[in-house]
Scaffold this motif. Structure first.
Motif, PDB file in Angstrom:
ATOM      1  N   UNK A  42     -27.750   8.516  -7.632  1.00 37.37           N
ATOM      2  CA  UNK A  42     -26.566   9.312  -7.785  1.00 37.37           C
ATOM      3  C   UNK A  42     -25.491   8.454  -8.452  1.00 37.37           C
ATOM      4  N   UNK A  43     -24.895   8.968  -9.468  1.00 34.18           N
ATOM      5  CA  UNK A  43     -23.837   8.252 -10.162  1.00 34.18           C
ATOM      6  C   UNK A  43     -22.533   8.339  -9.377  1.00 34.18           C
ATOM      7  N   UNK A  44     -21.764   7.266  -9.423  1.00 37.77           N
ATOM      8  CA  UNK A  44     -20.498   7.226  -8.689  1.00 37.77           C
ATOM      9  C   UNK A  44     -19.491   6.385  -9.465  1.00 37.77           C
ATOM     10  N   UNK A  45     -18.241   6.543  -9.116  1.00 37.76           N
ATOM     11  CA  UNK A  45     -17.197   5.689  -9.660  1.00 37.76           C
ATOM     12  C   UNK A  45     -17.056   4.502  -8.720  1.00 37.76           C
ATOM     13  N   UNK A  46     -17.159   3.307  -9.255  1.00 39.05           N
ATOM     14  CA  UNK A  46     -17.047   2.098  -8.431  1.00 39.05           C
ATOM     15  C   UNK A  46     -15.866   1.263  -8.902  1.00 39.05           C
ATOM     16  N   UNK A  47     -15.332   0.466  -7.986  1.00 42.74           N
ATOM     17  CA  UNK A  47     -14.214  -0.409  -8.313  1.00 42.74           C
ATOM     18  C   UNK A  47     -14.679  -1.838  -8.065  1.00 42.74           C
ATOM     19  N   UNK A  48     -14.608  -2.658  -9.106  1.00 42.87           N
ATOM     20  CA  UNK A  48     -15.080  -4.032  -9.016  1.00 42.87           C
ATOM     21  C   UNK A  48     -14.026  -4.944  -9.633  1.00 42.87           C
ATOM     22  N   UNK A  49     -13.541  -5.891  -8.852  1.00 35.20           N
ATOM     23  CA  UNK A  49     -12.518  -6.836  -9.308  1.00 35.20           C
ATOM     24  C   UNK A  49     -11.303  -6.117  -9.888  1.00 35.20           C
ATOM     25  N   UNK A  50     -10.928  -5.003  -9.252  1.00 31.69           N
ATOM     26  CA  UNK A  50      -9.736  -4.275  -9.661  1.00 31.69           C
ATOM     27  C   UNK A  50      -9.932  -3.280 -10.785  1.00 31.69           C
ATOM     28  N   UNK A  51     -11.094  -3.272 -11.414  1.00 34.41           N
ATOM     29  CA  UNK A  51     -11.364  -2.336 -12.511  1.00 34.41           C
ATOM     30  C   UNK A  51     -12.275  -1.216 -12.018  1.00 34.41           C
ATOM     31  N   UNK A  52     -12.015   0.021 -12.465  1.00 34.32           N
ATOM     32  CA  UNK A  52     -12.846   1.166 -12.098  1.00 34.32           C
ATOM     33  C   UNK A  52     -13.855   1.461 -13.198  1.00 34.32           C
ATOM     34  N   UNK A  53     -15.066   1.793 -12.774  1.00 28.75           N
ATOM     35  CA  UNK A  53     -16.145   2.148 -13.699  1.00 28.75           C
ATOM     36  C   UNK A  53     -16.719   3.484 -13.242  1.00 28.75           C
ATOM     37  N   UNK A  54     -16.834   4.425 -14.160  1.00 23.83           N
ATOM     38  CA  UNK A  54     -17.315   5.764 -13.817  1.00 23.83           C
ATOM     39  C   UNK A  54     -18.781   5.938 -14.190  1.00 23.83           C
ATOM     40  N   UNK A  55     -19.440   6.870 -13.487  1.00 28.69           N
ATOM     41  CA  UNK A  55     -20.841   7.244 -13.733  1.00 28.69           C
ATOM     42  C   UNK A  55     -21.798   6.058 -13.623  1.00 28.69           C
ATOM     43  N   UNK A  56     -21.605   5.236 -12.601  1.00 25.76           N
ATOM     44  CA  UNK A  56     -22.465   4.066 -12.383  1.00 25.76           C
ATOM     45  C   UNK A  56     -23.640   4.469 -11.504  1.00 25.76           C
ATOM     46  N   UNK A  57     -24.863   4.164 -11.964  1.00 21.95           N
ATOM     47  CA  UNK A  57     -26.058   4.459 -11.176  1.00 21.95           C
ATOM     48  C   UNK A  57     -26.424   3.303 -10.260  1.00 21.95           C
ATOM     49  N   UNK A  76     -27.344   7.810  -1.174  1.00 20.25           N
ATOM     50  CA  UNK A  76     -26.805   8.841  -0.284  1.00 20.25           C
ATOM     51  C   UNK A  76     -27.318  10.242  -0.592  1.00 20.25           C
ATOM     52  N   UNK A  77     -27.903  10.449  -1.779  1.00 21.97           N
ATOM     53  CA  UNK A  77     -28.397  11.784  -2.120  1.00 21.97           C
ATOM     54  C   UNK A  77     -29.890  11.952  -1.849  1.00 21.97           C
TER      55      UNK A  77
END
Length: 74
Positions: free
Chosen positions: A1-16, A34-35
């Motif tokens: 399931x793709x999700x938006x993640x936050x790493x070192x203050x930067x957000x990344x969308x559609x991460x598998x 989770x799916x």
């Protein structure tokens, strides 16, 4: 399931999945499970999988034998 993640203050969308280098060499992969919908009864006995909560789980399903079908009419 793709999700938006936050790493070192930067957000990344559609991460598998996220692949990170390990200090000792090699990499570790983190994947959102989770799916998933499998239960222990769906997976062959002795095989392991991660359930939707991320918990490592051991399957309990046993294969049907051919004798199970001997009494079935077709």
């Amino acid at each position: 399931m793709k999700a938006t993640v936050k790493l070192a203050g930067a957000s990344y969308q559609s991460v598998e999945k996220v692949i990170l280098p390990l200090a000792a060499g090699g990499t570790a992969s983190y994947i959102n499970v989770s799916d998933t919908t499998a239960t222990a009864a769906d997976v062959k006995s002795g095989k392991t999988f991660y359930n939707s909560s991320g918990k490592l789980t051991t399957g309990t399903n046993t294969d049907a034998s051919y004798t199970d079908f001997d009494s079935a009419s077709f």
